[in-house]
Design an enzyme around this catalytic site. Structure first.
Site, PDB file in Angstrom:
ATOM      1  N   LYS A 111       0.874  -1.229   0.084  1.00 34.16           N
ATOM      2  CA  LYS A 111      -0.033   0.010   0.070  1.00 34.16           C
ATOM      3  C   LYS A 111       0.950   1.094  -0.050  1.00 34.16           C
ATOM      4  O   LYS A 111       0.582   2.136  -0.834  1.00 34.16           O
ATOM      5  CB  LYS A 111      -1.013  -0.048   1.262  1.00 34.16           C
ATOM      6  CG  LYS A 111      -1.979  -0.989   1.083  1.00 34.16           C
ATOM      7  CD  LYS A 111      -2.740  -0.874   2.217  1.00 34.16           C
ATOM      8  CE  LYS A 111      -3.786  -2.064   2.603  1.00 34.16           C
ATOM      9  NZ  LYS A 111      -4.438  -2.519   3.768  1.00 34.16           N
ATOM     10  N   GLN A 149      -4.956  -1.244   9.883  1.00 42.76           N
ATOM     11  CA  GLN A 149      -4.903  -2.660   9.201  1.00 42.76           C
ATOM     12  C   GLN A 149      -5.801  -3.556  10.119  1.00 42.76           C
ATOM     13  O   GLN A 149      -5.435  -3.647  11.145  1.00 42.76           O
ATOM     14  CB  GLN A 149      -3.626  -3.222   8.915  1.00 42.76           C
ATOM     15  CG  GLN A 149      -3.284  -4.339   8.308  1.00 42.76           C
ATOM     16  CD  GLN A 149      -3.936  -4.484   6.667  1.00 42.76           C
ATOM     17  OE1 GLN A 149      -3.759  -3.316   6.111  1.00 42.76           O
ATOM     18  NE2 GLN A 149      -4.145  -5.735   6.191  1.00 42.76           N
ATOM     19  N   ASP A 172     -11.396   2.844   4.095  1.00 44.52           N
ATOM     20  CA  ASP A 172     -11.799   1.525   4.115  1.00 44.52           C
ATOM     21  C   ASP A 172     -13.263   1.486   4.017  1.00 44.52           C
ATOM     22  O   ASP A 172     -13.832   0.512   3.561  1.00 44.52           O
ATOM     23  CB  ASP A 172     -11.595   0.849   5.487  1.00 44.52           C
ATOM     24  CG  ASP A 172     -10.323  -0.016   5.470  1.00 44.52           C
ATOM     25  OD1 ASP A 172      -9.921  -0.590   4.059  1.00 44.52           O
ATOM     26  OD2 ASP A 172      -9.498  -0.151   6.303  1.00 44.52           O
TER      27      ASP A 172
HETATM   28  N1  GUN Z   1      -7.317  -6.603   6.191  1.00 46.62           N
HETATM   29  C1  GUN Z   1      -7.876  -7.545   5.105  1.00 46.62           C
HETATM   30  N2  GUN Z   1      -8.359  -6.550   4.249  1.00 46.62           N
HETATM   31  C2  GUN Z   1      -8.474  -5.406   4.675  1.00 46.62           C
HETATM   32  C3  GUN Z   1      -8.792  -4.044   4.040  1.00 46.62           C
HETATM   33  O1  GUN Z   1      -9.512  -4.090   3.183  1.00 46.62           O
HETATM   34  N3  GUN Z   1      -8.456  -3.279   5.225  1.00 46.62           N
HETATM   35  C4  GUN Z   1      -8.228  -3.116   6.319  1.00 46.62           C
HETATM   36  N4  GUN Z   1      -7.979  -2.254   7.047  1.00 46.62           N
HETATM   37  N5  GUN Z   1      -7.641  -4.278   6.770  1.00 46.62           N
HETATM   38  C5  GUN Z   1      -7.653  -5.314   6.197  1.00 46.62           C
END
Ligand code: GUN
Length: 302
Positions: free
Chosen positions: A54, A98, A121
């Site tokens: 990311k 996350q 998100d």
């Molecule tokens: N962990 C797995 N997928 C995601 C996501 O799309 N966002 C976040 N914040 N954590 C994750």
């Protein structure tokens, strides 16, 4: 029939190009640089890989990337204090914590501490409610990526039967809202659904998001249907010459049998996965435009 392979990698590259061009425009015309903060608590290896990826892609499209890595035993109050600071920081337009968080942290409390306008998100209850009532919101990245690919493949989705397998807050439920918003007839199936293959056989669009390797089989699929595979499962693939374990990445869809029946299918890897991060960048740009009352680029959100 041999299915068309929907190339998520190429699609994600085109989304990133669009984001990059708009970021350059924001910088040149308004002196604004979108900023994304990612918070990682603990050392889960898969999460570390995602967070690194990311950060790299955020910088590649010209945005500011901030990473906060916290110890696995971080106190909830300290994490909440960090989110409060990020909420107040005008150089940060998107905040992502996350998941999963270590067990002693209350995920709902943490996610709902993020300012909804910065919740890239789309997990904050305000955004969930806005999406569910058809109002402008931040849209969860994975379902948004799936919707973009479905729209690009089909044009209009109006009137199509969609079956989503999986009822998670991250994928299944928001996917249902998005497809409903595009006038599909939506069914959410899950582990307790009776006669799952029969339910799936009705669908023009299947979204598989259950987390079970290669569960969806070709004889579950209506000939010509479009199948979107959200699964990422690492399975045993025998042993290497040196005796160490080999693994293989597969989706929730049995690609070989499904691609012989479906009209179109997303592969794993190279399907939904790359679109998720591309949509995170798109959401950060959208959040930045909204925060500065600048017109949002077309086609990067719903
Ligand atoms: N962990 C797995 N997928 C995601 C996501 O799309 N966002 C976040 N914040 N954590 C994750």
């Amino acid at each position: 029939m041999t299915a068309t392979i929907i190339d998520g990698k190429a699609f994600a590259a085109s989304v990133r190009e669009k984001v990059q061009a708009h970021v350059a425009h924001l910088k040149a015309s308004h002196g604004i640089v979108p900023g994304l903060a990612v918070v990682l608590v603990g050392e889960d290896p898969a999460s570390q890989v995602y967070v690194r990826s990311k950060g790299k892609q955020t910088v590649e499209v010209g945005m500011k990337s901030v990473e906060h890595k916290l110890d696995a035993d971080t106190a909830e109050a300290d994490l909440l204090a960090m989110i409060k600071d990020l909420n107040a920081d005008d150089s940060i337009h998107g905040i992502l914590v996350q998941l999963p968080l270590p067990g002693h942290l209350n995920e709902d409390l943490v996610i709902n501490a993020i300012e909804p306008a910065k919740d890239v998100d789309g997990f904050h209850i305000s955004n969930v409610g806005l999406l569910g009532t058809g109002q402008k919101s931040m849209v969860p990245c994975t379902p948004l990526g799936c919707l973009m690919m479905l729209r690009a493949h089909h044009g209009s989705l109006s009137g199509l039967d969609a079956v989503i397998i999986g009822r998670s807050n991250i994928v299944g439920k928001p996917m249902a809202q998005l497809l409903l918003g595009d006038s599909c007839t939506v069914t959410i199936a899950h582990s307790r659904t009776k006669d799952l293959p029969d339910v799936v056989r009705r669908a023009d669009i299947v979204v598989a998001a259950v987390g079970r390797a290669e569960m969806v089989l070709g004889d579950w699929i209506k000939p010509g249907a479009t199948v979107v595979d959200v699964g990422i499962n690492r399975i045993d693939a025998g042993t290497k010459e040196d005796g160490s374990q080999k693994t293989r990445l597969v989706g929730d869809v049995d690609f070989a049998s499904v691609s012989a029946v479906a009209g179109a299918v997303t592969p794993v890897p190279g399907g939904v996965g790359p679109m998720t991060i591309a949509c995170l960048l798109a959401n950060t740009l959208t959040a930045c435009c909204r925060a500065n009352s600048i017109a949002e680029p077309e086609g990067l959100t719903v």
